[in-house]
Design an enzyme around this catalytic site. Structure first.
Site, PDB file in Angstrom:
ATOM      1  N   SER A  28       0.834  -1.205   0.000  1.00 54.50           N
ATOM      2  CA  SER A  28       0.000   0.000   0.000  1.00 54.50           C
ATOM      3  C   SER A  28       0.863   1.247   0.000  1.00 54.50           C
ATOM      4  O   SER A  28       1.969   1.255   0.573  1.00 54.50           O
ATOM      5  CB  SER A  28      -0.852  -0.025   1.270  1.00 54.50           C
ATOM      6  OG  SER A  28      -1.464   1.221   1.488  1.00 54.50           O
ATOM      7  N   LYS A  34       1.883  -3.772   6.750  1.00 54.17           N
ATOM      8  CA  LYS A  34       2.300  -3.814   5.335  1.00 54.17           C
ATOM      9  C   LYS A  34       3.818  -3.598   5.232  1.00 54.17           C
ATOM     10  O   LYS A  34       4.503  -4.282   4.475  1.00 54.17           O
ATOM     11  CB  LYS A  34       1.568  -2.739   4.530  1.00 54.17           C
ATOM     12  CG  LYS A  34       0.078  -3.024   4.346  1.00 54.17           C
ATOM     13  CD  LYS A  34      -0.138  -4.211   3.432  1.00 54.17           C
ATOM     14  CE  LYS A  34      -1.572  -4.653   3.395  1.00 54.17           C
ATOM     15  NZ  LYS A  34      -1.785  -5.957   2.765  1.00 54.17           N
ATOM     16  N   TYR A  83      -2.247  -1.251  10.799  1.00 53.32           N
ATOM     17  CA  TYR A  83      -2.468  -1.776   9.436  1.00 53.32           C
ATOM     18  C   TYR A  83      -1.275  -1.414   8.543  1.00 53.32           C
ATOM     19  O   TYR A  83      -0.676  -2.273   7.892  1.00 53.32           O
ATOM     20  CB  TYR A  83      -3.768  -1.215   8.835  1.00 53.32           C
ATOM     21  CG  TYR A  83      -3.842  -1.475   7.345  1.00 53.32           C
ATOM     22  CD1 TYR A  83      -4.149  -2.737   6.864  1.00 53.32           C
ATOM     23  CD2 TYR A  83      -3.534  -0.467   6.415  1.00 53.32           C
ATOM     24  CE1 TYR A  83      -4.160  -3.000   5.495  1.00 53.32           C
ATOM     25  CE2 TYR A  83      -3.543  -0.719   5.054  1.00 53.32           C
ATOM     26  CZ  TYR A  83      -3.857  -1.983   4.600  1.00 53.32           C
ATOM     27  OH  TYR A  83      -3.857  -2.237   3.250  1.00 53.32           O
TER      28      TYR A  83
HETATM   29  P1  NAD Z   1     -10.894  -7.544   1.024  1.00 55.10           P
HETATM   30  O1  NAD Z   1     -11.135  -7.522   2.496  1.00 55.10           O
HETATM   31  O2  NAD Z   1     -12.054  -7.361   0.115  1.00 55.10           O
HETATM   32  O3  NAD Z   1     -10.152  -8.907   0.606  1.00 55.10           O
HETATM   33  C1  NAD Z   1      -9.301  -9.600   1.482  1.00 55.10           C
HETATM   34  C2  NAD Z   1      -9.709 -11.070   1.442  1.00 55.10           C
HETATM   35  O4  NAD Z   1      -8.832 -11.806   2.293  1.00 55.10           O
HETATM   36  C3  NAD Z   1     -11.128 -11.309   1.962  1.00 55.10           C
HETATM   37  O5  NAD Z   1     -11.839 -12.100   1.039  1.00 55.10           O
HETATM   38  C4  NAD Z   1     -10.920 -12.053   3.284  1.00 55.10           C
HETATM   39  O6  NAD Z   1     -11.977 -12.962   3.535  1.00 55.10           O
HETATM   40  C5  NAD Z   1      -9.580 -12.722   3.051  1.00 55.10           C
HETATM   41  N1  NAD Z   1      -8.797 -12.991   4.272  1.00 55.10           N
HETATM   42  C6  NAD Z   1      -8.491 -12.117   5.259  1.00 55.10           C
HETATM   43  N2  NAD Z   1      -7.733 -12.733   6.178  1.00 55.10           N
HETATM   44  C7  NAD Z   1      -7.537 -14.009   5.757  1.00 55.10           C
HETATM   45  C8  NAD Z   1      -6.825 -15.121   6.271  1.00 55.10           C
HETATM   46  N3  NAD Z   1      -6.174 -15.050   7.439  1.00 55.10           N
HETATM   47  N4  NAD Z   1      -6.828 -16.261   5.565  1.00 55.10           N
HETATM   48  C9  NAD Z   1      -7.513 -16.365   4.398  1.00 55.10           C
HETATM   49  N5  NAD Z   1      -8.206 -15.341   3.866  1.00 55.10           N
HETATM   50  C10 NAD Z   1      -8.219 -14.172   4.532  1.00 55.10           C
HETATM   51  O7  NAD Z   1      -9.774  -6.449   0.736  1.00 55.10           O
HETATM   52  P2  NAD Z   1      -9.265  -5.850  -0.654  1.00 55.10           P
HETATM   53  O8  NAD Z   1      -9.673  -4.435  -0.713  1.00 55.10           O
HETATM   54  O9  NAD Z   1      -9.589  -6.769  -1.753  1.00 55.10           O
HETATM   55  O10 NAD Z   1      -7.700  -5.859  -0.379  1.00 55.10           O
HETATM   56  C11 NAD Z   1      -6.874  -6.938  -0.773  1.00 55.10           C
HETATM   57  C12 NAD Z   1      -5.464  -6.684  -0.285  1.00 55.10           C
HETATM   58  O11 NAD Z   1      -5.002  -5.449  -0.828  1.00 55.10           O
HETATM   59  C13 NAD Z   1      -5.334  -6.557   1.227  1.00 55.10           C
HETATM   60  O12 NAD Z   1      -4.119  -7.164   1.635  1.00 55.10           O
HETATM   61  C14 NAD Z   1      -5.282  -5.064   1.455  1.00 55.10           C
HETATM   62  O13 NAD Z   1      -4.605  -4.720   2.626  1.00 55.10           O
HETATM   63  C15 NAD Z   1      -4.525  -4.617   0.221  1.00 55.10           C
HETATM   64  N6  NAD Z   1      -4.776  -3.210  -0.134  1.00 55.10           N
HETATM   65  C16 NAD Z   1      -6.062  -2.790  -0.287  1.00 55.10           C
HETATM   66  C17 NAD Z   1      -6.310  -1.457  -0.596  1.00 55.10           C
HETATM   67  C18 NAD Z   1      -7.723  -0.936  -0.745  1.00 55.10           C
HETATM   68  O14 NAD Z   1      -7.919   0.280  -0.706  1.00 55.10           O
HETATM   69  N7  NAD Z   1      -8.736  -1.797  -0.925  1.00 55.10           N
HETATM   70  C19 NAD Z   1      -5.241  -0.571  -0.756  1.00 55.10           C
HETATM   71  C20 NAD Z   1      -3.935  -1.046  -0.587  1.00 55.10           C
HETATM   72  C21 NAD Z   1      -3.715  -2.382  -0.267  1.00 55.10           C
HETATM   73  C1  WQD Z   2     -10.235   9.058   0.825  1.00 54.18           C
HETATM   74  C2  WQD Z   2     -10.543  10.516   1.120  1.00 54.18           C
HETATM   75  C3  WQD Z   2     -10.987  10.988   3.427  1.00 54.18           C
HETATM   76  C4  WQD Z   2     -14.706   8.744   3.752  1.00 54.18           C
HETATM   77  C5  WQD Z   2      -7.277   4.263   2.903  1.00 54.18           C
HETATM   78  C6  WQD Z   2      -6.155   3.638   3.680  1.00 54.18           C
HETATM   79  C7  WQD Z   2      -5.042   3.252   2.762  1.00 54.18           C
HETATM   80  C8  WQD Z   2      -5.557   2.394   1.603  1.00 54.18           C
HETATM   81  C9  WQD Z   2      -6.759   2.979   0.932  1.00 54.18           C
HETATM   82  C10 WQD Z   2      -5.231   0.102   2.161  1.00 54.18           C
HETATM   83  C11 WQD Z   2      -9.878  11.011   2.396  1.00 54.18           C
HETATM   84  C12 WQD Z   2     -12.208  11.238   2.578  1.00 54.18           C
HETATM   85  C13 WQD Z   2     -13.542   9.312   3.281  1.00 54.18           C
HETATM   86  C14 WQD Z   2     -15.796   9.596   4.095  1.00 54.18           C
HETATM   87  C15 WQD Z   2     -14.495  11.489   3.416  1.00 54.18           C
HETATM   88  N1  WQD Z   2      -5.967   1.102   2.060  1.00 54.18           N
HETATM   89  N2  WQD Z   2     -13.446  10.654   3.111  1.00 54.18           N
HETATM   90  N3  WQD Z   2     -15.647  10.937   3.901  1.00 54.18           N
HETATM   91  O1  WQD Z   2      -7.743   7.281   3.631  1.00 54.18           O
HETATM   92  O2  WQD Z   2      -6.804   7.685   1.320  1.00 54.18           O
HETATM   93  O3  WQD Z   2      -6.783   5.423   2.248  1.00 54.18           O
HETATM   94  O4  WQD Z   2      -7.739   3.346   1.911  1.00 54.18           O
HETATM   95  O5  WQD Z   2      -4.030   0.049   2.074  1.00 54.18           O
HETATM   96  O6  WQD Z   2      -4.087   2.597   3.526  1.00 54.18           O
HETATM   97  O7  WQD Z   2      -5.697   4.562   4.648  1.00 54.18           O
HETATM   98  O8  WQD Z   2      -8.934   6.383   1.566  1.00 54.18           O
HETATM   99  O9  WQD Z   2     -11.280   6.175   0.883  1.00 54.18           O
HETATM  100  O10 WQD Z   2     -10.728   6.257   3.353  1.00 54.18           O
HETATM  101  O11 WQD Z   2     -10.484   8.295   1.980  1.00 54.18           O
HETATM  102  O12 WQD Z   2     -14.422  12.699   3.271  1.00 54.18           O
HETATM  103  O13 WQD Z   2     -16.862   9.146   4.562  1.00 54.18           O
HETATM  104  O14 WQD Z   2     -11.956  10.633   1.353  1.00 54.18           O
HETATM  105  O15 WQD Z   2     -10.860  11.967   4.413  1.00 54.18           O
HETATM  106  O16 WQD Z   2      -9.495  12.319   2.187  1.00 54.18           O
HETATM  107  P1  WQD Z   2      -7.538   6.806   2.264  1.00 54.18           P
HETATM  108  P2  WQD Z   2     -10.435   6.698   1.970  1.00 54.18           P
END
Ligand code: NAD
Ligand code: WQD
Length: 337
Positions: free
Chosen positions: A124, A153, A149
């Protein structure tokens, strides 16, 4: 290739499964379904006309992971499984380190035992910390993360780097995602958060579909063009395609790190206005206080992914809005319906 996708029943995982199947790869998904849905996988099969092998299992369960590698001839692992709620992680650090760090450790032990040493990891932009100059570039060292979190990572990145130092047969690709949003253009799979969404895009979509009354915009007094925070939102299908490109890179030993983003910052107000312009659906909002820990603005320098992987985000903000709405309006209660 035969690819093990951990967390493949989740949001980004299910979209990546679709792209893998469409490219002709064989897919095994291991997911404990704590935040995913088997329906997403059924729909991935329906979209592609190809089958997925699903194992309901936990990455922390060594014997379950050993069984997956014993039963399938896996070439590479794409590792999504993990917990991702930033706010929750502050109150439950042990749960987050246990799931995200220990879980990855057990997965890697099972991989090592099976002789599978290629892994693409979901990292991330949060690992850059709060002090990195914008746009973020991969040569900037990891910074100080402000929540468990984000720290989980950074710890997993380090763990995987150390594996490569110890044994040069390991091949690791760290993908640092910026803000993935949107849904598959079919409208059949998308983001289905449990409870109140933490993230902006699903919150907007749930207000638009009538599940929530209004959006609160967290702060309008930042030093940005309109006072609201700016982020680099990218389409989840572009992100999924990035994993396909990374699979090619994971064939060479060593560690590679790539930002996956568009390179453009978009403000919260611009997001709300674009959604309404594209869909014709209003999103009532009010201006509220800043959310603790939010940075004013960051976006990616995604040149390295373009030059080395041949990847760049192709979909527009309008695509992200239209596809989010197709998914949300067709599935107002997500997969539960
Ligand atoms: P998500 O929660 O939709 O998907 C994660 C999946 O992992 C889920 O289906 C959950 O059931 C499964 N899971 C969790 N713990 C587990 C375990 N111990 N064993 C087996 N399965 C398990 O999340 P996502 O948004 O699809 O994110 C996927 C990955 O990408 C995550 O590692 C997340 O941290 C990373 N990521 C997400 C974002 C974002 O904004 N969505 C941003 C950066 C990084
Ligand atoms: C985006 C913008 C909020 C909700 C997070 C994690 C990051 C990554 C992605 C996994 C911000 C604003 C949000 C609301 C708002 N995940 N907001 N009202 O914070 O950039 O990133 O998700 O790795 O690690 O921190 O994303 O979608 O939460 O927010 O005004 O109800 O929207 O303040 O500026 P963020 P977000």
């Amino acid at each position: 290739m035969k690819v093990l996708v951990t967390g493949g029943a989740g949001y980004i995982g299910s979209h990546t499964v679709v792209e893998l199947l469409e490219a002709g790869h064989k897919v095994v998904v291991a997911d404990n379904l704590c935040n995913g849905s088997e329906v997403a996988l059924q729909r991935a099969e329906e979209i592609t006309g190809a089958g997925v092998e699903f194992v309901r299992g936990d990455i922390r369960d060594r014997s379950a992971m050993d069984a997956v590698f014993a039963q399938h001839d896996i070439d590479a692992v794409i590792h999504f499984a993990g917990l991702k709620a930033v706010g929750e992680s502050v109150g439950k650090p042990l749960t987050y380190y246990e799931n995200n760090v220990h879980g990855t450790l057990v997965l890697c032990q099972a991989m090592e035992a099976a002789g599978v040493r290629r892994i693409v990891f979901s990292s991330s932009a949060t690992v850059y910390g709060s002090e990195a100059p914008v746009p973020y570039v991969e040569t900037t060292p990891r910074g100080t993360t402000s929540n468990p979190y984000g720290t989980s990572k950074a710890m997993v990145e380090k763990l995987l780097e150390d594996l490569v130092i110890a044994d040069e047969r390991w091949s690791v690709v760290l993908l640092r995602y910026f803000n993935p949003i949107g849904a598959h253009p079919s409208g059949r799979i998308g983001e289905d958060p449990q409870g109140i969404p933490n993230n902006l895009m699903p919150f907007i979509a749930q207000v638009a579909v009538g599940r929530r009354d209004e959006l609160t915009i967290f702060g309008d007094d930042y030093e940005t063009a309109d006072g609201t925070c700016e982020r680099d939102y990218l389409h989840v299908v572009d992100l999924a395609v990035g994993h396909l490109k990374a699979l090619k890179a994971v064939s060479h030993p060593g560690v590679s790190v790539y930002n996956l983003g568009t390179g453009q910052g978009v403000s919260v107000l611009e997001m709300v206005n674009s959604f309404t312009r594209v869909t014709g659906v209003g999103v009532p909002y009010r201006l509220g206080a800043r959310r603790a820990g939010d940075l004013p603005a960051f976006w990616a320098n995604a040149d390295k992914a373009r030059m080395e992987l041949g990847w760049s985000a192709e979909k527009t903000l309008d695509d992200m809005m239209a596809d989010t709405w197709r998914w949300q309006s067709g599935n107002p209660r997500g997969y539960d319906a």
